[in-house]
Design an enzyme around this catalytic site. Structure first.
Site, PDB file in Angstrom:
ATOM      1  N   GLY A  13       3.645 -32.315  48.121  1.00 30.79           N
ATOM      2  CA  GLY A  13       3.822 -31.202  49.059  1.00 30.79           C
ATOM      3  C   GLY A  13       5.112 -31.358  49.849  1.00 30.79           C
ATOM      4  N   ALA A  24      20.205 -38.917  54.299  1.00 31.28           N
ATOM      5  CA  ALA A  24      20.399 -40.287  54.781  1.00 31.28           C
ATOM      6  C   ALA A  24      20.444 -41.277  53.621  1.00 31.28           C
ATOM      7  CB  ALA A  24      19.275 -40.657  55.753  1.00 31.28           C
ATOM      8  N   ARG A  74       4.250 -31.056  41.438  1.00 31.17           N
ATOM      9  CA  ARG A  74       3.108 -31.910  41.134  1.00 31.17           C
ATOM     10  C   ARG A  74       3.180 -32.097  39.621  1.00 31.17           C
ATOM     11  NH1 ARG A  74       0.756 -29.786  46.137  1.00 31.17           N
ATOM     12  NH2 ARG A  74       0.590 -31.695  47.338  1.00 31.17           N
ATOM     13  N   SER A 107       2.339 -39.476  45.700  1.00 33.69           N
ATOM     14  CA  SER A 107       3.667 -39.874  45.213  1.00 33.69           C
ATOM     15  C   SER A 107       3.832 -41.393  45.252  1.00 33.69           C
ATOM     16  CB  SER A 107       4.752 -39.222  46.063  1.00 33.69           C
ATOM     17  OG  SER A 107       4.594 -37.820  46.030  1.00 33.69           O
ATOM     18  N   ASP A 129       0.688 -33.714  57.004  1.00 32.99           N
ATOM     19  CA  ASP A 129      -0.692 -34.120  57.316  1.00 32.99           C
ATOM     20  C   ASP A 129      -0.772 -35.411  58.148  1.00 32.99           C
ATOM     21  OD1 ASP A 129      -1.427 -31.970  55.706  1.00 32.99           O
ATOM     22  OD2 ASP A 129      -1.463 -33.218  53.911  1.00 32.99           O
ATOM     23  N   ASP A 131      -1.076 -38.364  57.156  1.00 29.46           N
ATOM     24  CA  ASP A 131      -2.208 -39.172  56.675  1.00 29.46           C
ATOM     25  C   ASP A 131      -1.782 -40.427  55.915  1.00 29.46           C
ATOM     26  OD1 ASP A 131      -1.191 -37.809  54.535  1.00 29.46           O
ATOM     27  OD2 ASP A 131      -3.095 -37.054  53.781  1.00 29.46           O
ATOM     28  N   GLY A 187      -4.786 -25.810  74.490  1.00 27.02           N
ATOM     29  CA  GLY A 187      -5.984 -25.677  75.319  1.00 27.02           C
ATOM     30  C   GLY A 187      -7.133 -25.001  74.593  1.00 27.02           C
ATOM     31  N   LYS A 216     -14.202 -17.744  82.073  1.00 25.62           N
ATOM     32  CA  LYS A 216     -13.214 -17.612  80.988  1.00 25.62           C
ATOM     33  C   LYS A 216     -13.658 -16.505  80.042  1.00 25.62           C
ATOM     34  CE  LYS A 216     -10.937 -20.719  77.623  1.00 25.62           C
ATOM     35  NZ  LYS A 216      -9.531 -20.677  78.033  1.00 25.62           N
TER      36      LYS A 216
HETATM   37  P1  ADP Z   1       1.586 -36.107  47.779  1.00 21.91           P
HETATM   38  O1  ADP Z   1       2.638 -37.094  47.393  1.00 21.91           O
HETATM   39  O2  ADP Z   1       2.105 -35.082  48.747  1.00 21.91           O
HETATM   40  O3  ADP Z   1       0.300 -36.776  48.218  1.00 21.91           O
HETATM   41  P2  ADP Z   1       0.358 -35.424  45.187  1.00 21.91           P
HETATM   42  O4  ADP Z   1      -0.921 -36.108  45.496  1.00 21.91           O
HETATM   43  O5  ADP Z   1       0.330 -34.118  44.490  1.00 21.91           O
HETATM   44  O6  ADP Z   1       1.262 -35.208  46.488  1.00 21.91           O
HETATM   45  O7  ADP Z   1       1.232 -36.417  44.281  1.00 21.91           O
HETATM   46  C1  ADP Z   1       2.506 -36.061  43.796  1.00 21.91           C
HETATM   47  C2  ADP Z   1       2.675 -36.547  42.391  1.00 21.91           C
HETATM   48  O8  ADP Z   1       2.523 -37.960  42.343  1.00 21.91           O
HETATM   49  C3  ADP Z   1       1.615 -36.030  41.401  1.00 21.91           C
HETATM   50  O9  ADP Z   1       1.926 -34.780  40.893  1.00 21.91           O
HETATM   51  C4  ADP Z   1       1.649 -37.090  40.324  1.00 21.91           C
HETATM   52  O10 ADP Z   1       2.713 -36.885  39.416  1.00 21.91           O
HETATM   53  C5  ADP Z   1       1.918 -38.354  41.111  1.00 21.91           C
HETATM   54  N1  ADP Z   1       0.638 -39.039  41.370  1.00 21.91           N
HETATM   55  C6  ADP Z   1      -0.336 -38.671  42.217  1.00 21.91           C
HETATM   56  N2  ADP Z   1      -1.389 -39.511  42.173  1.00 21.91           N
HETATM   57  C7  ADP Z   1      -1.054 -40.450  41.276  1.00 21.91           C
HETATM   58  C8  ADP Z   1      -1.710 -41.617  40.771  1.00 21.91           C
HETATM   59  N3  ADP Z   1      -2.938 -41.976  41.204  1.00 21.91           N
HETATM   60  N4  ADP Z   1      -1.066 -42.342  39.845  1.00 21.91           N
HETATM   61  C9  ADP Z   1       0.162 -41.978  39.410  1.00 21.91           C
HETATM   62  N5  ADP Z   1       0.828 -40.913  39.847  1.00 21.91           N
HETATM   63  C10 ADP Z   1       0.250 -40.152  40.770  1.00 21.91           C
END
Ligand code: ADP
Length: 322
Positions: A13, A24, A74, A107, A129, A131, A187, A216
């Site tokens: 994403g 950079a 992806r 990724s 996110d 995360d 808020g 409110k």
């Molecule tokens: P993000 O990096 O934002 O979490 P994705 O989960 O879609 O996004 O992952 C991006 C790309 O990374 C995927 O399209 C895939 O090519 C690769 N990828 C994701 N999960 C795995 C995995 N478990 N093993 C290998 N490559 C992965």
């Protein structure tokens, strides 16, 4: 032997600030005497050998732009052994000796797979996110928070004018960081996050009634994507309270836009450090920020870490947003 040429790609994403990180990486690499290529279209571009040499001017005028000039994708093919091998042979063909991968946890799993097959990779956390457990703030998160806050402020104007209730669904995948922080900043009467067990009566109706009892008459409920169901929730609120209620799912506007100052600076620091790590001969590392310092972690260890929502912050929000 020292490396001579590296590649940089953006994957998964998109997030505002990715361009600042690309810039950079390119500028640091060139400054340290490395050649650098931009790989277009994430892991798909790696597999197809879609890369171009970058010079100082290749990354001019992008620090202020959202999205990613390197494009993202992806790539299901990359998750197959054949796809992975193709990616590695393309790197060998183009004499790329290390990769900087800007993206989220998916990724980084891909980066880890490449490293396991002997190809050095460094990850840079970029996802709205937030995360990524080892990293307090990921690239794009601050921009997304500010975008959501501004959009909610606009909604609030109408809610106040008409004495209505608004249910706003914000992004964050399985995490509630955007919801919690935006909820505090605007808020919100209720903040619904996946990290806290959800009870419609207690978390929404009781709070609206409590606020109503003190005078409110306009309400915003912020719901994290990980909970979802904003449309239904709006219907239920209207049915139970009689307050006209509208659902708004903010969607992809949250991922776009001009990166904030914080995201640009963070991305610049991450990009520079990622190149340094490759020059130090490191691999399978992800750069991260904690308490303002730039650190790096083993990707496998980083992916195994758990990031929890700050419950003190959540409880404070409950107390003051009423
Ligand atoms: P993000 O990096 O934002 O979490 P994705 O989960 O879609 O996004 O992952 C991006 C790309 O990374 C995927 O399209 C895939 O090519 C690769 N990828 C994701 N999960 C795995 C995995 N478990 N093993 C290998 N490559 C992965």
């Amino acid at each position: 032997m020292a490396i001579k040429k590296i590649g940089v790609l953006t994957s998964g994403g998109d997030a505002p600030g990715m361009n600042a990180a690309v810039r950079a990486v390119v500028r640091t690499a060139l400054s340290r005497g490395l050649e650098v290529v931009g790989v277009y279209g994430g892991y798909d571009g790696l597999i197809n050998g879609d890369s171009r040499p970058m010079n100082l001017r290749s990354v001019s005028n992008i620090i202020n732009r959202g999205g990613t000039v390197l494009l993202s994708a992806r790539s299901p093919e990359f998750r197959t052994e054949a796809g992975m091998q193709k990616a590695i042979s393309q790197c060998l063909k183009h004499e790329i000796e290390g990769l900087v991968i800007i993206g989220g946890d998916g990724s980084f799993r891909g980066a880890q797979d490449l490293t396991r097959r002997g190809f050095p990779c460094i990850g840079i956390p970029a996802t709205i996110d937030n995360d990524i457990s080892c990293c307090e703030h990921t690239i794009g998160y601050d921009t997304a928070l500010n975008t959501c806050m501004e959009l909610c402020d606009k909604l609030r104007d109408t809610m106040q004018s008409h004495g209505r209730c608004s249910v706003v669904e914000v992004m964050g995948r399985h995490a509630g960081y955007i919801a919690l922080n935006v909820g505090i900043a605007i808020g919100a009467t209720s903040i619904i996050v996946p990290e806290v067990e959800y009870n419609f009566q207690r978390d929404v109706l009781d709070r609206i009634e409590m606020a109503q009892a003190t005078g409110k008459n306009d309400f915003i409920v912020v719901v994290a994507e990980g909970i979802g169901g904003a449309e239904q929730m709006a219907k239920d609120i209207e049915e139970k309270t009689g307050i006209v209620t509208r659902a708004t799912i903010l969607g992809h506007v949250q991922r776009g836009g001009t990166p904030t100052l914080s995201d640009r600076v963070l991305a610049s620091r991450f990009g520079a450090r990622a190149v340094e790590l490759l020059l130090e001969g490191k691999s399978n590392r992800v750069v991260a920020e904690q308490l303002g310092k730039i650190l790096d972690f083993d990707i496998e260890e980083a992916l195994a870490m758990k990031k929890t929502l700050d419950m003190d912050l959540y409880n404070m929000a409950l107390e003051i947003s009423i």
